[in-house]
Design an enzyme around this catalytic site. Sequence first.
Site, PDB file in Angstrom:
ATOM      1  N   ASP A  32      29.680  35.914   3.129  1.00 46.54           N
ATOM      2  CA  ASP A  32      31.130  36.112   3.107  1.00 46.54           C
ATOM      3  C   ASP A  32      31.621  36.633   1.759  1.00 46.54           C
ATOM      4  O   ASP A  32      32.452  37.540   1.689  1.00 46.54           O
ATOM      5  CB  ASP A  32      31.856  34.794   3.415  1.00 46.54           C
ATOM      6  N   TYR A  35      30.853  40.235   1.267  1.00 46.45           N
ATOM      7  CA  TYR A  35      31.721  41.046   2.118  1.00 46.45           C
ATOM      8  C   TYR A  35      33.102  41.191   1.460  1.00 46.45           C
ATOM      9  O   TYR A  35      33.644  42.291   1.347  1.00 46.45           O
ATOM     10  CB  TYR A  35      31.837  40.367   3.488  1.00 46.45           C
ATOM     11  N   SER A  81      56.889  54.127  34.484  1.00 47.58           N
ATOM     12  CA  SER A  81      56.092  53.536  35.552  1.00 47.58           C
ATOM     13  C   SER A  81      56.180  54.463  36.761  1.00 47.58           C
ATOM     14  O   SER A  81      56.819  55.509  36.700  1.00 47.58           O
ATOM     15  CB  SER A  81      56.553  52.120  35.863  1.00 47.58           C
ATOM     16  N   GLU A 115      44.241  60.673  41.619  1.00 53.26           N
ATOM     17  CA  GLU A 115      43.399  59.829  40.768  1.00 53.26           C
ATOM     18  C   GLU A 115      43.413  58.413  41.313  1.00 53.26           C
ATOM     19  O   GLU A 115      44.406  57.995  41.895  1.00 53.26           O
ATOM     20  CB  GLU A 115      43.971  59.784  39.335  1.00 53.26           C
ATOM     21  N   LYS A 117      44.187  54.615  41.160  1.00 50.72           N
ATOM     22  CA  LYS A 117      45.099  53.828  40.330  1.00 50.72           C
ATOM     23  C   LYS A 117      44.288  52.657  39.781  1.00 50.72           C
ATOM     24  O   LYS A 117      43.881  51.762  40.522  1.00 50.72           O
ATOM     25  CB  LYS A 117      46.281  53.331  41.156  1.00 50.72           C
ATOM     26  N   ASP A 119      43.206  49.352  37.978  1.00 51.50           N
ATOM     27  CA  ASP A 119      43.899  48.071  37.907  1.00 51.50           C
ATOM     28  C   ASP A 119      43.587  47.343  36.592  1.00 51.50           C
ATOM     29  O   ASP A 119      42.874  46.355  36.558  1.00 51.50           O
ATOM     30  CB  ASP A 119      43.494  47.207  39.111  1.00 51.50           C
ATOM     31  N   GLU A 180      43.912  53.500  30.735  1.00 49.22           N
ATOM     32  CA  GLU A 180      43.872  52.118  31.168  1.00 49.22           C
ATOM     33  C   GLU A 180      42.738  51.364  30.479  1.00 49.22           C
ATOM     34  O   GLU A 180      41.619  51.863  30.408  1.00 49.22           O
ATOM     35  CB  GLU A 180      43.649  52.128  32.693  1.00 49.22           C
ATOM     36  N   TYR A 232      43.823  59.038  31.207  1.00 48.45           N
ATOM     37  CA  TYR A 232      44.396  59.852  32.279  1.00 48.45           C
ATOM     38  C   TYR A 232      45.589  60.698  31.849  1.00 48.45           C
ATOM     39  O   TYR A 232      46.191  61.370  32.654  1.00 48.45           O
ATOM     40  CB  TYR A 232      44.759  59.010  33.510  1.00 48.45           C
ATOM     41  N   LYS A 322      50.103  52.612  47.091  1.00 47.22           N
ATOM     42  CA  LYS A 322      49.458  51.313  46.848  1.00 47.22           C
ATOM     43  C   LYS A 322      48.721  50.846  48.096  1.00 47.22           C
ATOM     44  O   LYS A 322      49.255  50.907  49.190  1.00 47.22           O
ATOM     45  CB  LYS A 322      50.520  50.269  46.487  1.00 47.22           C
ATOM     46  N   CYS A 416      26.952  12.326  45.521  1.00 43.88           N
ATOM     47  CA  CYS A 416      26.544  13.669  45.925  1.00 43.88           C
ATOM     48  C   CYS A 416      26.473  13.730  47.447  1.00 43.88           C
ATOM     49  O   CYS A 416      25.762  12.934  48.064  1.00 43.88           O
ATOM     50  CB  CYS A 416      25.191  14.030  45.329  1.00 43.88           C
ATOM     51  N   CYS A 419      22.490  14.416  48.357  1.00 45.19           N
ATOM     52  CA  CYS A 419      21.393  13.473  48.116  1.00 45.19           C
ATOM     53  C   CYS A 419      21.883  12.044  47.888  1.00 45.19           C
ATOM     54  O   CYS A 419      21.081  11.123  47.809  1.00 45.19           O
ATOM     55  CB  CYS A 419      20.547  13.928  46.934  1.00 45.19           C
ATOM     56  N   CYS A 434      26.150  16.248  40.112  1.00 42.06           N
ATOM     57  CA  CYS A 434      25.235  15.331  40.794  1.00 42.06           C
ATOM     58  C   CYS A 434      24.106  14.975  39.833  1.00 42.06           C
ATOM     59  O   CYS A 434      23.546  15.847  39.178  1.00 42.06           O
ATOM     60  CB  CYS A 434      24.671  16.032  42.034  1.00 42.06           C
ATOM     61  N   CYS A 439      17.625  16.296  44.077  1.00 37.23           N
ATOM     62  CA  CYS A 439      18.691  16.668  45.019  1.00 37.23           C
ATOM     63  C   CYS A 439      18.328  17.964  45.754  1.00 37.23           C
ATOM     64  O   CYS A 439      18.019  18.982  45.126  1.00 37.23           O
ATOM     65  CB  CYS A 439      20.000  16.840  44.263  1.00 37.23           C
TER      66      CYS A 439
HETATM   67  S1  IVH Z   1      49.901  57.916  35.107  1.00 38.30           S
HETATM   68  C1  IVH Z   1      54.303  58.292  34.659  1.00 38.30           C
HETATM   69  N1  IVH Z   1      47.554  57.502  36.184  1.00 38.30           N
HETATM   70  O1  IVH Z   1      50.038  52.616  36.759  1.00 38.30           O
HETATM   71  C2  IVH Z   1      52.860  58.261  34.814  1.00 38.30           C
HETATM   72  N2  IVH Z   1      48.920  55.606  35.726  1.00 38.30           N
HETATM   73  O2  IVH Z   1      52.970  52.314  37.548  1.00 38.30           O
HETATM   74  C3  IVH Z   1      52.315  56.877  34.768  1.00 38.30           C
HETATM   75  N3  IVH Z   1      47.876  53.475  36.282  1.00 38.30           N
HETATM   76  O3  IVH Z   1      51.494  51.739  33.732  1.00 38.30           O
HETATM   77  C4  IVH Z   1      50.973  56.819  34.281  1.00 38.30           C
HETATM   78  N4  IVH Z   1      45.979  54.301  37.012  1.00 38.30           N
HETATM   79  O4  IVH Z   1      49.033  51.222  34.039  1.00 38.30           O
HETATM   80  C5  IVH Z   1      48.696  56.936  35.727  1.00 38.30           C
HETATM   81  N5  IVH Z   1      45.431  57.301  37.110  1.00 38.30           N
HETATM   82  C6  IVH Z   1      46.549  56.724  36.655  1.00 38.30           C
HETATM   83  C7  IVH Z   1      46.754  55.337  36.649  1.00 38.30           C
HETATM   84  C8  IVH Z   1      47.959  54.813  36.186  1.00 38.30           C
HETATM   85  C9  IVH Z   1      46.675  53.195  36.781  1.00 38.30           C
HETATM   86  C10 IVH Z   1      48.897  52.465  35.969  1.00 38.30           C
HETATM   87  C11 IVH Z   1      49.368  52.480  34.550  1.00 38.30           C
HETATM   88  C12 IVH Z   1      50.865  52.595  34.617  1.00 38.30           C
HETATM   89  C13 IVH Z   1      51.149  52.217  36.023  1.00 38.30           C
HETATM   90  C14 IVH Z   1      52.380  52.967  36.501  1.00 38.30           C
END
Ligand code: IVH
Length: 693
Positions: A32, A35, A81, A115, A117, A119, A180, A232, A322, A416, A419, A434, A439
Amino acid sequence: MPTPEARVRELRQRIRAADHAYYVLDQPLLADAEYDRLMRELAALEAGHPAFRSPDSPTQRVGGTPGDQFQKVAHREPMLSLGNVTSDEELDEFDTRVRKLLGASPETSIGYVVEPKLDGLAVELVYEQGLFTHGATRGDGTTGEDVTANLRTIGRLGANRGVLPRLKGKAPPRLEVRGEVLLQKAHFEAMNHRLVADGDEPFANPRNAAAGSLRQLDWRVTATRPLSFIAYEALGPDHPALAWKTHWEKLEALSDWGFEVSAENRRCAGMAAVKAERDRLASGRFDFPYDTDGIVVKVDDLDLRRRLGAASRTPRWAVAFKYPPQEEATRVTRIWASVGRTGRLTPVAEVEPVRLGGAMVARATLHNEDELRRKDIRIGDWVLIRRAGEVIPEVVKALPERRTGAETEFRFPAACPVCGAHVVREEGEKAWRCTGAACGAQLAGQLRHFTQRRAMDVDGLGDKLAAELVAQGLVKDFADLWGVPFATWQALFSRPRKEAVEAGAKRTPAELPEKAAQNMLEALARAKTPTLRRLLFALGIPQVGEATAGQLARAFPDLQALLDAGEEALQGVRDVGPEVARQVREWTREPRNRAVVARLLAAGVTPAAEQVDARGPFAGKTVVLTGSLSGLSRDDAKAEIERRGGKVSGSVSRKTDLVVAGEEAGAKLKKATELGVKVVDEAGFLALLKDGR
Ligand code: IVH
């Protein structure tokens, strides 16, 4: 004396290497105090020579020491969004609206990019002169949280290319990359296993896990989480490098700069093609490496996009379709406690079968007693069950408004259920365990672990068969598997499989008892020569997952030596700390475990050293790794080379055969060039790995 500039470079390199070793590899390089001294020297040099300051210097790491809050940052352009649609009609309405706004005739078809979406959670990365300077979460769309230090760690574990420290090729003065942050399903599961093994709470799904990992106040925690980044969107102040005509070109540029963009993105001419693409992505999504919850449809032509503009929170040029939620209501018919291979009791709800996430689901986990109480789930209750990715379905909550009064509470067993041994819940533990040494449920679980594909790989030995072998007393320890006679296998495979019969399924030839018994004997014969790594993993030694098993096998090619190794020797193995060493030693010292191993060897199981390729491009070669690789961690690169019979050395000399130079390679690369040692970049290295498989 090196020039101040050279010293700055050297210090940065040493500090970065030390950070990586400490936070990612968990193998400190520096004390440390040393560093801190390097850090202070660097800060002093930068203070004295403003020209050397650089946003990617280790001194500039915002949040280098954890604070209690993130700084707020305003996005130069709002992070919008997306409007949601859920039906074909609504998709058509979107398309019609686009054409109307553009004054296009109903016959013109609009070009879209589709594309998945993703998650995870949206972030913005800012690059100045090609260097990553800062990044933020989406926040409320206008202002996000500065998570720069955390973002810098993404990709260091090799989950994917991650957040690049610098862009490849020509870069504009400023570039904003959006995308993302997510956890791939496999990484999510591995990470959850690790959390549980360390006594921490697992995350419910990859999205929560990604969000929780990114929003850590201490970036050192984020550094241990195998996060990925997928890009993206790219934007920035006007510059020729950003003068794209289509969104598709943008995606290509992002990929050229080095980012991962989704391999599933497609160009579609018109709504019919969009819908076909939606169908492809919807049905294929369970095989994607990461979770997706829909598709995003974007107008491809950027000129049209500008003309369409945005409403207050959502653009008019894009929409999200969606998928229906992977949550279903069903009724709990029974609750029971399942006993795992370590003796852990998990309450499980049997439910009336429902279709969920592409599969029929008949049971869902309630995790542990506290969860069961907190959610107050009763037998007979209507509940919501959820399936996130590949994870076991779980009960989300009860629907008390649908109770009739006939529901009954589940009493957690005091012994358990398999057993009858007493169960204990140690302090700080969430689970009851257990204590039965013999068992059957534990043994069946261990047998399944032993035979699984990643372990001994005995094809055809599933949960039911394992349970039956144990219940009938045919298998008391692993070695007994090789003693089960043909006729017994045949009898086992002759039992009607209840569900299959109910479903009216016909037996396929492989399921004919005789054929199945034959296959089993062949699978067992094949399984007699595992690599030592697989065997060690299969044995179910506490704390020994696949990776640790690999390190142990490398350090102790002789199984007997490993069984006799003391804690100290074990601690000398990479990835093995004092606690793991203690638990491994405890296991190897136990006479019952030693007897299991001895019986396996007596049954003819012969572990082999890892296969080493004697002819490939790395065989017998000394390789030096320098700079940072974006596609895989240094540890992985080393393991790949060693697996191919090569040796990795830390310094370049005349004896070096090859230098792999990643991004920001420095002194070693220079020395290699001086000595005329062969050098390859990351792409060249990957190509050699492919060759020398
Ligand atoms: S484009 C205005 N492309 O969706 C364009 N968003 O509801 C918005 N997301 O906050 C972004 N995959 O977290 C875009 N291929 C994709 C996406 C994407 C997931 C999410 C992103 C955004 C939310 C919009």
